[in-house]
Design an enzyme around this catalytic site. Sequence first.
Site, short mmCIF file in Angstrom:
data_model
loop_
_atom_site.label_atom_id
_atom_site.label_comp_id
_atom_site.label_asym_id
_atom_site.label_seq_id
_atom_site.Cartn_x
_atom_site.Cartn_y
_atom_site.Cartn_z
N HIS A 1 0.43 -1.28 -0.14
CA HIS A 1 0.06 -0.37 0.31
C HIS A 1 0.65 1.38 0.11
O HIS A 1 1.42 0.80 1.34
CB HIS A 1 -0.89 -0.20 1.41
CG HIS A 1 -1.60 1.53 1.12
ND1 HIS A 1 -1.50 1.84 2.01
CD2 HIS A 1 -3.00 1.73 0.67
CE1 HIS A 1 -2.58 2.99 2.18
NE2 HIS A 1 -3.20 2.99 1.17
N HIS B 1 -7.85 8.38 -4.91
CA HIS B 1 -7.83 6.81 -5.13
C HIS B 1 -8.98 7.40 -6.05
O HIS B 1 -9.69 6.17 -6.65
CB HIS B 1 -8.63 6.49 -3.51
CG HIS B 1 -7.96 5.84 -3.01
ND1 HIS B 1 -7.82 6.55 -1.81
CD2 HIS B 1 -6.99 4.78 -2.27
CE1 HIS B 1 -6.44 6.15 -0.89
NE2 HIS B 1 -6.15 4.64 -1.55
N ARG C 1 -18.67 15.67 19.72
CA ARG C 1 -18.68 15.57 20.40
C ARG C 1 -20.47 15.42 21.16
O ARG C 1 -20.70 16.86 21.05
CB ARG C 1 -17.85 16.38 21.50
CG ARG C 1 -18.29 17.55 23.23
CD ARG C 1 -18.50 15.52 23.70
NE ARG C 1 -17.93 15.90 25.32
CZ ARG C 1 -19.21 15.62 26.12
NH1 ARG C 1 -19.48 15.52 25.22
NH2 ARG C 1 -18.92 16.17 27.25
N CYS D 1 -12.37 20.08 21.78
CA CYS D 1 -12.96 19.95 22.91
C CYS D 1 -12.25 19.73 23.94
O CYS D 1 -10.76 19.69 23.66
CB CYS D 1 -13.72 18.28 23.07
SG CYS D 1 -14.11 17.52 23.93
#
Length: 536
Positions: free
Chosen positions: A105, A129, A203, A253
């Site tokens: 890969h 891709h 979240r 967050c």
Amino acid sequence: MAARLFLRLAEQARVRINPRVACGVAGAFASSLAASHYAFADAKPQAAAALHVPREPAKPAGKVVSCGWPTYTRAQVAEHTTADSGIWVTYKDGVYDITDFVDSHPGGNRILLAAGKAIDSFWNLYQQHLNSEAPMQMLKAMQIGVLDPSEVLDVVDENDPYASDPQVSDALIMHSKKPLQAETPLAIITDSWLTPNDLFFVRGHHPVPVIKEEDYRLTIKGPGLAEPKTFTFTLKELKTIFNKHEVVTTIQCGGNGRKQMNSVKKTMGIPWSHGAMGTAKWGGARLSDVLEYCGCKNPEAAGVEHVHFEGAENLTASIPADKALSRRGDVLLAYEMNGEPVPAAHGYPVRAVVPGHVGVRNVKWVTSVVTAFEEARGPWQRGIAYKGFAPGVDNFDGVDVERVPSVQEQPVMSAITLPQPGEKVEGDTVDVKGFAWSGGGRGIVRVDVSADEGKTWTTAELTEGKDQPLARAWAWTFFEASVAVPPGAKAGDTIHICAKATDASYNTQPERLDAIWNIRGILNNAWPRVPVKVDP
């Protein structure tokens, strides 16, 4: 000959293929090429079988469907995540065994992030891709089946308040489904300066509200406004009355990095790593324009000190009026995220975007904006959730929580995305990538990287994000460096790659986690440390 032709095409597409794999693909490739311009469009199970070392196949979930493929459930796919069991992925409705392709890969072992899951989100992130036929041709040659079309994904319980919550990408690291709590894998964060919507961390505090555009109303109310003191807008009116303003900002967050803090002592809350943050281009109406339209032109005379956001999920938070009313504060009532309507999980149809401030102040599903004399009440503003306590506080006995300031702007921080923990490093240097960010719009002026616990430092090159204004640098800055392996490090030794960022106010990151540990596990901005192995 067919194998050589396949390798030549792969090389033209800048994709490395293991010759052993190419030989297995060649037969299918040659016959398919003769049959159709779209190679592998009609690849059969027999061709795919030639790709793999023989292993005990999984029992199909059901009968072979009309297209000739056996069917598998998502649960069966999820069982195949290692070389021993076979590494399977799905793309759309296809099931693929990529075991023998992993070592070839082009993106290295990050493909394993999708093991046992769908690769759709990863392909959307890595658009190469989709820009060539070659990746799909290679994938089709590894097909072993299709997803069972009769599989019932979720049984909807009408009594479950979370039943209508949106699905999130398999690529995210899921901490909780009820409510939705998911973060972006650190390994892919710096692959795109703007975080794709489906890879943006989620979240949640409560079930995701279901709000139809035609039913949406935004109320503006409070002191300092013109008569009648209360104004109501539809989504269409927000878009037509006010000019659309766009801003690129990072949202983080408050508990980002709590997992690392837990290594010192257990804290309270979700064990986020450093993927509970993301960057997007937001579009919407400036809050300052909306408030001015409603008559808030002299807030100081009216005694307005805070502006509250009330969300449909029953969450209220507030920001200082100076931030809310400043055009240079760039606060938005946003209805677009990366050029699309804000997704449901991120606040559709309208959310607050408060650049430079902690994530919880960026209230989603905003239904009311309130000018006020003081900050909002409730657990998300005045409770313990987003307040920083001293390292010595491990319970709240005798603590006057009200007197502890609520978090607004966050401190300078950084994270390392390459290498990943446990990776083997070869040669005399280590390539390092990561990102840095500071609250309040303070730009990043320098990132230093070390491979010897801070004894020596290499100044990194700042890349995407480095040209932001130093006082309005709302988004993160990426960095890269090549760091020397410490002299004397032997094969098999573990070394730690560290980083520290410095912002435009010359604030820099603290070295030690224990010095900033707090019971809530928030505001972690200690040096990131990534252990790697010196390879023989």
